[in-house]
Enzyme design. Structure first.
Site, short mmCIF file in Angstrom:
data_model
loop_
_atom_site.label_atom_id
_atom_site.label_comp_id
_atom_site.label_asym_id
_atom_site.label_seq_id
_atom_site.Cartn_x
_atom_site.Cartn_y
_atom_site.Cartn_z
N GLN A 129 -2.06 -0.06 1.31
CA GLN A 129 -1.40 0.04 0.20
C GLN A 129 -0.93 -1.22 -0.23
O GLN A 129 -1.21 -2.40 0.66
CB GLN A 129 -0.05 0.79 0.49
CG GLN A 129 0.78 0.26 1.57
CD GLN A 129 1.95 1.36 1.85
OE1 GLN A 129 3.21 0.96 1.35
NE2 GLN A 129 1.78 2.22 2.56
N HIS B 216 2.07 -3.72 -2.85
CA HIS B 216 3.01 -3.68 -3.82
C HIS B 216 3.13 -4.70 -4.93
O HIS B 216 2.49 -5.74 -4.78
CB HIS B 216 4.38 -4.05 -2.91
CG HIS B 216 4.73 -2.97 -1.76
ND1 HIS B 216 4.47 -1.75 -1.87
CD2 HIS B 216 4.83 -3.38 -0.41
CE1 HIS B 216 4.61 -1.23 -0.67
NE2 HIS B 216 4.70 -2.21 0.06
N GLU C 172 8.54 -6.96 1.58
CA GLU C 172 9.18 -6.37 2.76
C GLU C 172 8.92 -7.29 3.86
O GLU C 172 8.01 -8.09 3.96
CB GLU C 172 8.64 -4.97 2.76
CG GLU C 172 7.28 -4.64 3.11
CD GLU C 172 6.69 -3.22 3.13
OE1 GLU C 172 5.85 -3.08 3.80
OE2 GLU C 172 7.10 -2.80 2.18
N HIS D 19 -1.87 -3.80 2.80
CA HIS D 19 -1.58 -3.60 4.33
C HIS D 19 -1.37 -2.18 4.79
O HIS D 19 -1.39 -1.55 3.79
CB HIS D 19 -0.22 -4.39 4.61
CG HIS D 19 0.76 -3.61 3.77
ND1 HIS D 19 1.04 -3.95 2.59
CD2 HIS D 19 1.78 -2.91 3.91
CE1 HIS D 19 2.07 -3.36 2.17
NE2 HIS D 19 2.53 -2.82 2.98
N ARG E 170 -1.72 2.73 -3.78
CA ARG E 170 -2.37 3.09 -2.71
C ARG E 170 -4.01 3.03 -2.80
O ARG E 170 -4.57 2.89 -4.03
CB ARG E 170 -2.42 4.65 -2.56
CG ARG E 170 -0.69 4.86 -1.79
CD ARG E 170 -0.67 6.39 -1.71
NE ARG E 170 0.80 6.45 -1.15
CZ ARG E 170 1.70 6.72 -2.01
NH1 ARG E 170 1.57 6.89 -3.46
NH2 ARG E 170 3.00 6.76 -1.45
#
Length: 415
Positions: free
Chosen positions: A98, A100, A135, A272, A291
């Site tokens: 995936q 972001h 994140e 990642h 994804r």
């Protein structure tokens, strides 16, 4: 200070034992993948109001007085919402490959899908909200992951080893292996990685067939060294998702092993996948995921290709900083959050809570005592709390008479 209860997400890849064991809770008998600690509207924690014992969703509580709960600086920068989301993540199986989006991409994508009338819960929805999702993850056990593109010359060396293994089989070297090597030899390294990634993500049945040949060759090879970790990952991913493009995409990515206490951070565009392990994950408060494989869920290839950063990167490891106040703090290059690790021996001096705006705290071992000029709260293993910005300054003490060390984690903004 508000004691909170948090929501467990039971995704199929989750461990059935790890979160329960960490927090000293009974096992639920189902996968427990993520414990969400925060005010994301999809699964907000619930806060117990001191005094009357009333329970309210944390996002609703914050909305009553954002300035009090979040602080003026946080509201000015991020608006009237808690800007971060903390999780305990327990992967027994690989998560999807995936990426972001950036903040600009998230805002544009969310507005576009709303205008198109895509239902909020639709399986083909890419953007669940209008926020980005940088994140970090701090390992609590040995933790395995794929993280960002490795330099193309290194991947070509791995593919040469794969070609050698395939060359000793009756089927010979699949054409795909040579094509990927050629892609990655491009003068513009980022463009070469992009071409190889596109070849795999769009190759359909031909990629699935060649992946089967590669895995069969690796299984019969006399040895996988010096790329044992990378090639064993190919084999194991194919067992779970046979023929999936993510199986060979894994060879384009850095293969990362974290020891307990080590951390990595993931900016927008970083491809990642978490493979296995237990960790504390912190992110901007968003659920936006594009994804790229290793999943039965929707994969929007054109949107994915617009989102991915194809430049090779070193593994984005994040070391803790020790402040002059003896705080152990992980500060990624994002304004929305930072993570404090708080370890207290019995009888130790208190540690100041690193707090800028609101904070959440979770205890994973022993007992702690939170103390401020305005109130106090004791938390035991498995307990957690939300601390309003107006509560600062807060000190974290070991409980009087404790015989075992305490370990807690606190998240606040990075402002």
């Amino acid at each position: 200070m508000y004691e909170i209860e948090n929501v467990l997400r039971d995704y199929a890849w989750g461990s059935t034992t790890a979160i329960a064991a960490l927090l000293g809770r009974p096992e639920s008998g189902r996968p427990e993948a993520e414990l969400w600690i925060g005010a994301h509207p999809d699964s907000p924690s619930t806060a117990r109001v001191p005094g009357d014992g009333a329970v309210t969703a944390l996002d609703a509580l914050i909305s009553r007085d954002p300035g009090h709960f979040l602080g003026a600086d946080s509201v000015a920068r991020f608006g009237p919402r808690l800007p971060f989301l903390a999780k305990i993540l327990a992967a027994a199986q690989p998560l999807s490959l995936q990426v972001h989006p950036s903040l600009e991409q998230a805002r544009a994508g969310f507005a576009r899908e709303n205008a198109e009338g895509v239902p909020a819960g639709a399986p083909n929805r890419n953007y669940r909200d209008d926020n980005h999702k940088p994140e970090m993850i701090l390992a609590l056990t040995p933790f395995e992951a794929l993280c960002g593109f490795r330099p193309a010359p290194e991947t070509r060396q791995i593919l040469a080893h794969v070609a050698s293994a395939c060359g000793s089989t009756e089927a010979g070297v699949p054409a795909l292996v040579g094509a990927l090597q050629e892609d990655l030899g491009a003068a513009d390294e980022g463009q070469g990685i992009r071409k190889a990634f596109e070849r795999l993500i769009t190759g359909g049945q031909a990629v699935a067939d060649d992946t089967a040949l590669v895995v069969a060759a690796l299984l019969s090879a006399p040895g996988l060294a010096p790329y044992e970790s990378e090639l064993k990952t190919v084999i194991s991913l194919n067992e779970k998702y046979p023929g999936d493009p993510g199986v060979l995409i894994s060879l384009l990515l850095n293969r990362v092993s974290l020891a307990p206490g080590e951390a990595v951070y993931l900016p927008a565009g970083n491809v990642h996948a978490y493979l296995h392990g237990l960790g504390v994950e912190v992110m901007a408060s968003s659920d936006n995921v594009l994804r790229g494989g290793l999943t039965p869920k929707f994969v929007d290839v054109p949107e994915l290709l617009r989102t991915v950063d194809f430049q090779p990167v070193a593994v984005p490891r994040l070391a803790a900083e020790r402040t002059v106040l003896d705080q152990e703090v992980f500060r990624p290059p994002f304004e929305e959050f930072q993570l404090q690790r708080i370890e207290l021996a019995p009888g130790a001096a208190p540690v100041p809570l690193a707090q800028s705006g609101a904070a959440v705290v979770i205890v994973v071992a022993g007992d702690i005592y939170l103390d401020s000029p305005k109130g106090d709260l004791q938390l035991s293993r498995g307990g957690s709390a939300f601390l309003a910005a107006a509560e600062a300054p807060v000190n974290v003490h070991p409980v009087a008479g404790a015989t075992e060390p305490a370990l807690a984690f606190a998240v606040t903004t990075g402002l």
